[in-house]
Scaffold this motif. Structure first.
Motif, mmCIF file in Angstrom:
data_model
loop_
_atom_site.group_PDB
_atom_site.id
_atom_site.type_symbol
_atom_site.label_atom_id
_atom_site.label_comp_id
_atom_site.label_asym_id
_atom_site.label_seq_id
_atom_site.Cartn_x
_atom_site.Cartn_y
_atom_site.Cartn_z
ATOM 1 N N LEU A 123 37.167 39.899 56.308
ATOM 2 C CA LEU A 123 36.099 40.901 56.262
ATOM 3 C C LEU A 123 35.804 41.434 57.662
ATOM 4 N N LEU A 124 36.792 41.338 58.539
ATOM 5 C CA LEU A 124 36.671 41.753 59.933
ATOM 6 C C LEU A 124 37.961 42.422 60.369
ATOM 7 N N ALA A 125 37.939 42.992 61.569
ATOM 8 C CA ALA A 125 39.128 43.623 62.125
ATOM 9 C C ALA A 125 39.207 43.324 63.611
ATOM 10 N N SER A 126 40.336 43.643 64.196
ATOM 11 C CA SER A 126 40.578 43.474 65.619
ATOM 12 C C SER A 126 40.227 42.043 66.037
ATOM 13 N N SER A 127 39.644 41.874 67.208
ATOM 14 C CA SER A 127 39.413 40.528 67.713
ATOM 15 C C SER A 127 38.321 39.778 66.952
ATOM 16 N N GLY A 128 37.637 40.437 66.007
ATOM 17 C CA GLY A 128 36.741 39.729 65.094
ATOM 18 C C GLY A 128 37.549 38.945 64.085
ATOM 19 N N TRP A 163 30.692 44.753 66.034
ATOM 20 C CA TRP A 163 29.974 45.977 66.396
ATOM 21 C C TRP A 163 30.807 46.747 67.402
ATOM 22 N N PHE A 164 30.924 48.053 67.226
ATOM 23 C CA PHE A 164 31.782 48.811 68.132
ATOM 24 C C PHE A 164 31.327 50.257 68.239
ATOM 25 N N ARG A 217 24.153 50.259 76.300
ATOM 26 C CA ARG A 217 22.903 49.488 76.269
ATOM 27 C C ARG A 217 22.495 49.152 74.831
ATOM 28 N N GLN A 218 22.630 50.141 73.940
ATOM 29 C CA GLN A 218 22.258 49.922 72.550
ATOM 30 C C GLN A 218 23.162 48.881 71.901
ATOM 31 N N THR A 219 24.442 48.938 72.206
ATOM 32 C CA THR A 219 25.377 47.955 71.652
ATOM 33 C C THR A 219 24.957 46.551 72.036
ATOM 34 N N VAL A 220 24.692 46.341 73.307
ATOM 35 C CA VAL A 220 24.300 45.010 73.779
ATOM 36 C C VAL A 220 22.991 44.568 73.127
ATOM 37 N N ALA A 285 34.668 47.108 71.220
ATOM 38 C CA ALA A 285 34.121 46.314 70.120
ATOM 39 C C ALA A 285 33.682 44.945 70.619
ATOM 40 N N VAL A 286 32.604 44.424 70.026
ATOM 41 C CA VAL A 286 32.064 43.116 70.385
ATOM 42 C C VAL A 286 32.008 42.250 69.129
#
Length: 295
Positions: A123-128, A163-164, A217-220, A285-286
């Motif tokens: 249910l995730l992608a990339s490094s998630g 989140w990305f 900033r919003q992402t963090v 992405a985080v």
């Protein structure tokens, strides 16, 4: 008890060196660049910067998921050696690879009735996707049996977040994830959308933010809001980026300032060619463990 294979696909966007250090096996996807098929091989055939440069210059890209028979061949080489398997796939919300892997699993269970094989939809992608496989490897190394590790990941995959944001809407428009009209307006207004993956593993736009500085900033802030323990988070955190290392470093630096336990511990990876075919350059992405994804 814990002598089993933990596996994922190259869509997990971990480096070959990191996978080896964690004893995680990996199956390669494929992609096309201007009609020529390539293996998604950690940037060895075509470096990541060269790949993204080609996209910026107008190269046509396509991806193809691993089919059932490729999964069967891949699983067979481990099962024939007497190994059990937990394989973590790319989200079923954006790819059909999970279904192909499940079909292969059923065939392998008939062929090797004494072995155990589990396929898990990340249910995730990339490094998630990679972070979840890494978490299963942790459970294995802690001594969980293959059955226990499967039960754990089946429950706790909903607690891992992705989140990305992107600073270039070009390839989101091309892939149909952003309409042409919205993309045009977004470009004029310098909008950087912030998205996440919901509990069904789908990409969901959450915020429309003007300017790169504000979206960082919003992402963090959003990441900390959802992290397990908030600013006291003690878990692992991965960041991936599509050829924008400065933006990834800015996110990393701000996260380390606001979450002191992460200082010097965040792992950063490239978004590989498979996912990169759809994001294009300019995405950061985080990924982390947090509250349960319920919407």
């Amino acid at each position: 008890m814990n002598d089993y294979i933990v596996s994922c696909c190259t869509s997990a966007d971990l480096s070959k060196e990191y996978l080896k250090s964690r004893n995680i096996e990996c199956l390669s996807f494929h992609y096309e660049l201007d009609g020529v098929q390539h293996e998604d091989d950690f940037g060895e055939t075509i470096s990541y910067p060269d790949f993204y440069k080609a996209m910026e210059n107008g190269a046509d890209t396509r991806t193809s998921q691993v089919n059932q028979y490729e999964y069967e061949e891949y699983f067979d080489k481990f099962l024939s050696q007497g190994k059990d398997i937990i394989h973590i796939t790319l989200s079923s919300g954006i790819s059909g690879s999970y279904n192909s892997a499940r079909l292969a699993m059923e065939v392998m269970r008939e062929k090797y009735p004494d072995r155990k094989i589990y396929v898990v939809d990340s249910l995730l992608a990339s490094s998630g996707h990679g972070l979840l496989a890494d978490a299963v490897a942790d459970r294995r190394d802690e001594g969980m049996s293959v059955d226990e590790a499967y039960k754990w990941v089946d429950e706790f995959r909903y607690y891992y977040h992705a989140w990305f944001f992107t600073t270039d809407l070009t390839f989101f428009i091309k892939g149909g994830r952003v309409s042409k009209a919205s993309g045009f307006i977004g470009g004029v207004l310098n909008i950087c959308p912030l998205l996440n993956m919901d509990y069904m593993g789908r990409l969901i736009p959450r915020y429309k933010i003007r300017t790169k500085a504000k979206v960082i900033r919003q992402t963090v802030d959003v990441v900390i809001q959802h992290m397990e323990g908030g600013a006291d988070y003690q878990g692992k955190c991965f960041i991936s980026h599509s050829n924008c290392p400065e933006d990834a470093e800015a996110v990393k630096k701000l996260l380390e300032e606001k979450v002191p336990a992460l200082k010097g511990k965040i792992q950063t990876f490239y978004i590989g060619t498979l996912i990169g075919c759809h994001t294009g350059p300019g995405t950061v992405a985080v990924f982390f463990k947090g509250d349960k994804r319920v919407d």
